[in-house]
Each structure stands twice: as structure tokens, then as C-alpha cells.
Write a protein that holds these residues in place. Sequence first.
Motif, mmCIF file in Angstrom:
data_model
loop_
_atom_site.group_PDB
_atom_site.id
_atom_site.type_symbol
_atom_site.label_atom_id
_atom_site.label_comp_id
_atom_site.label_asym_id
_atom_site.label_seq_id
_atom_site.Cartn_x
_atom_site.Cartn_y
_atom_site.Cartn_z
ATOM 1 N N ILE A 1 0.952 -1.295 -0.068
ATOM 2 C CA ILE A 1 -0.025 0.037 0.000
ATOM 3 C C ILE A 1 0.727 1.200 0.003
ATOM 4 N N TYR B 1 0.816 4.528 -2.534
ATOM 5 C CA TYR B 1 0.690 5.879 -2.299
ATOM 6 C C TYR B 1 1.786 6.768 -3.040
ATOM 7 N N VAL C 1 3.425 10.159 2.740
ATOM 8 C CA VAL C 1 2.585 9.484 3.561
ATOM 9 C C VAL C 1 3.043 8.015 3.435
ATOM 10 N N ILE D 1 5.798 3.959 10.544
ATOM 11 C CA ILE D 1 4.936 3.617 11.511
ATOM 12 C C ILE D 1 4.467 2.107 11.684
ATOM 13 N N TYR D 2 3.905 1.596 10.410
ATOM 14 C CA TYR D 2 3.407 0.179 10.387
ATOM 15 C C TYR D 2 4.362 -0.732 10.700
ATOM 16 N N VAL E 1 3.962 -0.518 14.432
ATOM 17 C CA VAL E 1 2.715 -1.396 14.778
ATOM 18 C C VAL E 1 3.043 -2.890 14.260
ATOM 19 N N VAL F 1 -4.229 15.173 18.593
ATOM 20 C CA VAL F 1 -3.576 13.934 18.324
ATOM 21 C C VAL F 1 -2.383 13.950 19.260
ATOM 22 N N LEU G 1 -3.603 13.126 22.589
ATOM 23 C CA LEU G 1 -3.995 11.900 22.667
ATOM 24 C C LEU G 1 -2.827 10.646 22.765
ATOM 25 N N LEU H 1 -2.015 8.244 25.773
ATOM 26 C CA LEU H 1 -1.862 6.750 25.235
ATOM 27 C C LEU H 1 -0.732 6.291 26.002
ATOM 28 N N LEU I 1 -8.448 -0.037 8.369
ATOM 29 C CA LEU I 1 -8.126 1.528 8.305
ATOM 30 C C LEU I 1 -7.180 1.845 7.340
ATOM 31 N N ASN I 2 -6.250 0.808 6.918
ATOM 32 C CA ASN I 2 -5.531 1.313 5.759
ATOM 33 C C ASN I 2 -6.417 1.444 4.060
ATOM 34 N N ALA J 1 -7.596 4.906 4.428
ATOM 35 C CA ALA J 1 -6.271 5.960 4.316
ATOM 36 C C ALA J 1 -5.934 5.848 2.727
ATOM 37 N N PHE K 1 -5.288 13.675 6.033
ATOM 38 C CA PHE K 1 -6.284 12.821 7.189
ATOM 39 C C PHE K 1 -5.505 11.278 6.885
ATOM 40 N N ALA K 2 -4.819 10.845 6.038
ATOM 41 C CA ALA K 2 -4.149 9.820 5.907
ATOM 42 C C ALA K 2 -2.994 9.612 7.059
ATOM 43 N N ILE K 3 -2.490 10.652 7.157
ATOM 44 C CA ILE K 3 -1.488 10.575 8.191
ATOM 45 C C ILE K 3 -2.173 10.558 9.488
ATOM 46 N N PHE K 4 -3.126 11.223 9.834
ATOM 47 C CA PHE K 4 -3.778 11.287 11.064
ATOM 48 C C PHE K 4 -4.465 9.609 11.329
ATOM 49 N N VAL K 5 -4.926 9.027 10.211
ATOM 50 C CA VAL K 5 -5.043 7.474 10.162
ATOM 51 C C VAL K 5 -4.234 6.883 10.715
ATOM 52 N N ILE K 6 -3.060 6.947 10.044
ATOM 53 C CA ILE K 6 -2.103 6.070 10.331
ATOM 54 C C ILE K 6 -1.538 6.353 11.890
ATOM 55 N N VAL K 7 -1.532 7.480 12.154
ATOM 56 C CA VAL K 7 -1.133 7.789 13.604
ATOM 57 C C VAL K 7 -1.855 7.122 14.659
ATOM 58 N N LEU K 8 -3.370 7.286 14.203
ATOM 59 C CA LEU K 8 -4.358 6.680 15.164
ATOM 60 C C LEU K 8 -4.188 5.282 15.199
ATOM 61 N N ALA K 9 -4.090 4.632 14.027
ATOM 62 C CA ALA K 9 -3.921 3.239 14.053
ATOM 63 C C ALA K 9 -2.825 2.766 14.789
ATOM 64 N N ALA K 10 -1.669 3.469 14.768
ATOM 65 C CA ALA K 10 -0.582 3.194 15.710
ATOM 66 C C ALA K 10 -0.821 3.162 17.102
ATOM 67 N N ALA K 11 -1.835 4.379 17.552
ATOM 68 C CA ALA K 11 -2.046 4.600 18.923
ATOM 69 C C ALA K 11 -3.009 3.531 19.210
#
Lengths: 175, 185, 385, 112
Positions: free
Chosen positions: A40, A44, A52, A59-60, A64, A142, A145, A149, D48-49, D52, D73-83
Motif C-alpha cells: 500500500i 501511495y 505518506v 509507523i506500520y 505497529v 493527536v 491523545l 496513550l 484502516l488502511n 487511508a 487525513f491519511a497521516i492522522f489515520v496512520i497515527v491513530l492506527a498506531a495509537a
Amino acid sequence: MKDGIFLCIAAVTVFGALVTAFSRSIINAALGLLLALVAIAGLYIFLSADFVAVSQILIYVGGVMVLLLFGIMLTSGGDNIFSNNPIMGAVPATLITTIFGLLGIYVVNTSGLTFYQGAYRATTRDIGHFLLREYILPFELVSVLIVVLIVGAGVMLRKELVIVRQAPQKKEGKK
Amino acid sequence: MTTYLKNIWEASATVFEGMAITFSYLLQRPITVQYPDRLKEPVPKTLPKNYRGRLMVDTELCTACALCQKACPIDVIEMKGARTERKKGLTLIYFNIYHGKCMYCNLCVEACPAEEGDEEAHHTAIYFKKDFEGSGYELKDLVEQFIPREEAIQRLKEAEETAAKRAAKAAAESAPAEPKKEGNA
Amino acid sequence: MTQFIYMFIFAVIYLLSIAVAAGFLTVVERRIAGRMQSRIGPNRVGPQGIVQWIADAVKALQKEDIIPTDAHSFLFKIAPYLVFMGVFLTLVPIPFGAYTLMENLDTGIFYVLAMASFVVIGVMMGGWASNNKWSLLGGMRSAAQMISYEVPAALAVFVVVVMAGTLNFQKIVFSQGASPVDWYVFRNPFAFIAFNIFFIAALAEGNRVPFDIPEAESELVSGYNTEYSGMRFLFFFLAEWGNLVVIGALVSTLFFGGWNFWFEYTLEFSVPGRYPIRFEVLGFLWFLFKVSIFVFIIIWIRWTLPRLRIDQLMDICWKYMVPIGLFASIGILLWMYFVPEKSLADTIMRYSMTSFGGLTILYFFYRVFQNLRVTKAKIYANPFV
Amino acid sequence: MNFLFFEGISQNPNSYLILAIIIFCAGIFTVLTRKNIIGILLGIELMLNAGALNFIAFSFFRHESADYSGHVFAIFVIVLAAAEAVVALAILLAVYQQRRSVSTDDISDLKG
């Protein structure tokens, strides 16, 4: 050429997603997810979103997935990794998935987006501007948050706060 | 807070000092010698006089008295002496040393009666060389035959002939003669 | 299509050169280690043992490729390649000269931090798939260590990014000058702190001593690569020594002016054709010199310091480096706000920091010669014995 | 389904959206059929991906070069997914310390 690369990456993405969905071993599912996430990130880049894409990998893959693999290794320890759900079986799951898929195809057909040959643009600076001007409030939220967290995750795993109760009659339930 | 800063300071200062020490070693000559081909002089020359290397037998000097064989506590030495017409007294038939077993205790050398040489190059018939490179590719390489196999077979034949001759001679001289003492069995 | 072929050719050249550099570094490291321990090191294969690494590679290639029973064989096979890929991909945006780079990525240093995470996954997978307790422990420790030390490394990079105003490596190089006064290390104290933090964190991410707990030979029988043999084991090693080059290149690009050799270098030279090719060669050599100095320092640290315990390691990361990194990253913001570039305070700070650095190096050599005098050893500086 | 036979499939918005649908459906299927909590987490990450990817695709195909809201928004999604992954794993490990199990069948105290 570009289309060929796109098709390869798309195939890898779909393969990874399907492995995640249908593999019976949890570690294989996690690795399928890893494959899908990396692919993915490649998609991008096709969409001219280099920042991104790199964030996705950082991050992933770096965060994660490592955490998930940690969780898998700490909890299952190699065995007990076959875990499909017998109650919520494959038939209702397939039904629900099909409904969502049809819904999605309907949305695609009515999206109104058109064919577009966009050039590659560097996006880092613009994303920075957007984050610190238009989206400053969500950005700060964020960060709040994340602080919550970190503290919460730390508190949750403190030894004193975990109420050690008797496990429900199992041989391994010593602790 | 002061301990915190002090820890940081100590860490950096000690790393600094340690790295200075290792760097000073980088500027010194290594003390390693490159064995065996890049030595200033061969190693046996640098060894002390009483160094115990591999066991060695001077087969010319040896009188085949078997004292060393008796002295050895772990049967390293395997030898046999018998009378032949080669020389007066006993002749060595074979003399094998199992280097793998030897523990360099010096008892055989002390027991040896045959000596030769002056103060400088003095040695007994069985003695320790200053040589220590005894490794081989097979187990049988650890057995050293000081008299080669063919030679030993030859000598054994000679010894048997001599014994037969002497027996015949003794029988001819006098029927109830005293039995001659043969070499060690 | 032709562009694709060119990219492929460049990638192969890069791959080969990093492999050769990594192999060569193994010999160099062993020679330096030998001299630091008063011995010689490998000097038999080729003149001064310079092709020892080829002999090692040939030996390793001949070995049987063992896959343990009950190991997850697919993961076991793929893990070394993931590790190597993670190290190799980080080289893509690093500039070795004005033109000598694979791709001038706009996300530059961010991309490098991202690609390093493949190493974590590879090490974890290798450790888990080996079906060996030591390997699993090593892999888990390694993952914990790497994701912990990514935090201070990112904080230190943040300092540089704030000073340069970009993530792009070439622009970071351009915004520094050629002389030590213009380097980011000696710009202000916060950047100096950031350099130290980045260097230590990079050591920890590369699993180098004193942070080599994942492969602690004496406790874990070399950790996640215990079960590996032959070519796959060699890939782990290639990655480790390739990582040395990456660390050296990163440090010298971010903090020490990169390849910028010519003193009057300006941005107008970045137009293709305007930059003379002899400057390109000189800059490349200058960059290699800087990289080799940092590689030497890393090797030197390895043979000086003992290994840390796992709790000490985590203490250093979370109790020391992260707070100090936060301090530096807040400090640099204040510094950039209150002390504009080329103001008097900025100039004074640059020159005093540079002279401080020079004096530290001088004092260091003073200590070295004092040590020599204490041990009464003769100086023998010839590197070839 | 004639979108597949477009000349430039990589420049066609529908190919990205269809991919996102496939990923999303795989995520839903994963969430519904897994018994292991970590498996459910994997499915959530996939969903989530897909979201994004849609954000980025919409941002790209809007033909407006200066708007990067989709990326943000995609960055927010990624960060929140990590959280979310961190919190979920913390809960998971706490549960595992008590129950020695990560199966959803064993954690059913509130079922009544």
C-alpha cells in the motif's frame, strides 16, 4: 511500464490482504498484513504521496507490526496459533463481506472521479503547512491523545495494578 | 539532578579515557610473533636447555637395556632388544614411542644408563628433543617408529637366526649346558 | 524502460560496492582489533590479509545451508534478506557527491529512518523462525532495543531538520558549508548534543558494541543468528558491516558537511553541468574520508567498551537519551528563534564550538601520549606488521 | 467491470477504489472470523488502511494541486492506527497476564 508495476503492486496488496483474511496461522496472517502494508505504501507513491508512503512504512512496519509480532510471540509462543472462529463461521462472514463489497462497488460507480494523469509532486512542505495551519487543532489533539496513550499504556501494565486473580481452573493458570 | 549530570559526565569522561588507552595500544608494536615462518630465529633455539619436547631415541647409543620401558608409568615405550651378530651385547629390534600418551615426566631419561657428549651437548640415549611440532593427520602418526618396519623385520630375522645358531652351538658343546639368557621378551 | 534499466544497473553497482565495502571492513575491523589487543590480526591471504574476506566468503559459501527441524522454513529463509534489504535501502538517498547518489528523495532522512525498520522485522522473524530459545530472546531484545533507540535518533534528526529546514539530504549538505565552522556539529551546543545522541542511537540500532545485547556471544550464543549457517549467515554479516557505512555516511552528512569539499560552493553549482567534475571526485574522496573516520571510531569503541546489561541499555535510552534529546530539540527551537543566522552571537558560538572541538581532540592526543609514556612503550605507528 | 481494460490503469481512480474495497472486505472478513484478539487487530489495521488509501486516492484525483487535506487525513489515520494498536496490545497483555489466553471465547465475563 507504469501500469505493469502498478498491477504487480496491486496483486501483492491483494495477496497480502487475502493471506491476512484466510490464513489459519496467526503469524502468517501478520506477515500477510506486513506485505499488504508495504504494498500500500507503493500505491501511495503512485498517487504522488511520498511523505505518506514513508510514514506508512515508518509507523506500520517499524512500529505497529513490531508490536503485533511482539504480542503474538508473547501470548502464543509458537503454539495455539490456529484460531479461526467456529461460532461466527465463514458463511455469515462471507455474506456480510459481500454486502460491504457491493456497497463499495456502488460507491465507486457513482464517485464521479475521472481519469487523471497527475505528475509527481513533492508533498512534504505542503503537508507541513497544512498540518500547522488548517489542521492545527486536530494535530494538537493527536499529540494530547498520544500523551494520554503513553501514560495509559504504562499504567495499565504496571505490576501493582494488575489484579492477579485465579484463572478459571486451568493447569497452566499459576500466575 | 546532580547525580544525573554527574552520571553523564562520568560516562563521557571514562569513555574518553578508555579510548585514549586503546588508541595508545594502536601506536605500539604488537607483541605477537608470527609462528612458524616469520620468526627471527627458530623457536627451538630460544627454548631453555631443559625444555622437554618430544621423546627421541639415539638408536646407535641405545643398549636395549629396557630400563626406560620399565621406568615408564604409562607404557609409552614399546621396545625389544635381542642378540644379533651386528654388535656386541643386545641389539635393538624395534623401538616405538606413543607420543599421544607421553606426559613428559622425565622418568625414562633418568633411568637411562647410556650417556654421551660433553657438558654442552650432553644427552642420554633416550632424551627430550626441543621439538614440539608433533601433530599429524592420523592417529597412527603419533606413534614414532625409530627403527623402520622393514629394518625391524630384518633384525628380528637376524635375531632368530642368531638364537638358533647359539642354541645349536650350545647343544654341540655340551648337552646339559646352562640355558643362555635371551633378550627381553 | 531505458530509465528502468539504468536504475537496475545503478542498483547492482550499489549492491556490489556495499558488499565489497562490507567485506573489506571486516578485514579492517579485525586488523584494528588486533592492533588494539597487541596482536596482528589476519595478514596471510593476499598482501597484509587484504583479501581475507574473499576467503571467508568462499568458505561460508561452501557450507551446508542448514534449516533446523520445526523451524518456520519460509520465514527462516527470508529473514536475512529482509535485514540486508533494510540496510541497503537506507543507502538510496544518501549523497556521496553532487551527482553520486541514487535518487535525491524529497523525504530523505525520514525515508532512512523508515527503511531501518525492515531490519527490526527481519531480525525478529529470524529469531522467531529459528525455533531456538536463544534466537527468540535475541530477536525480541533486538526489536525492543531498536524501536527504543529510534526515538532518540529521531529526536536528534529533528534538530538537524529544524536547522536545515528540509528533509532532503542534498539541501542539508548545501545548507552546511565546507569549513568546520559551518558544520552543524559546531553551530551551537544543541546540535552538538544532537550529534552525540544520534551517534549513540545509531550504534544501538546497528547492534554494535557496547549495545550488542541481541547477539551477546557469551550470554545468548550470538542471538538471533545462532541457527544460521553459510550464505544466510553471511547476509546478516553483510548487513551489519554495511550498516557501519550507513552510520558513518549519515553522521557525516547530517552533522559534518557531507561531501562539500570546495570552499566557495554555492547552490548555483547544483545546476547540472555547472559543477566541475574534479570537484565531484574530490568531494567524493573527502566524503569517503569522513565516513572512514567514523567507521574507525565505531570499530574503536567496539574494542574499548564492554557490553551493557539489558536494564542499563534501557536506562540509557529512556532515562538519559530521550530527555536529553527532548531538551536539545526544544533548545534548538529557542536558539533558532532568538539567535538568527550570521548574527554576532551565532558567529561567536560557531567559532568557540569549533575551537572547543579542536581542543578536545588535542587534549585527547595529549592523553594518548601520556598513556604511552606511562607504559614506557616505544611508538610504532606503522599499520603494517 | 470494464475499468480493468483502461489504457492507463494506474491513472484510473476506479482501480484504487476497487483495491481499497478488496482490502476493506478482507479486513471485515478477518475481524469476523478470527477468534484470536491479535487476529481481530490485524483485520482492523487492514480496514484502516483501506480508508487511508481512499483518502489519498480522492486527494490525488481531485485535480487540485494545492490541496493536501487527504494526505493529512491519511497521516492522522496512520497515527491513530498506531495509537490504537498500542492501547489494544496493552489491554491484550494485561488480559493475558490474568487469563493466560487471548481467545475471545475465554474472555466472556460480561456476557451474563
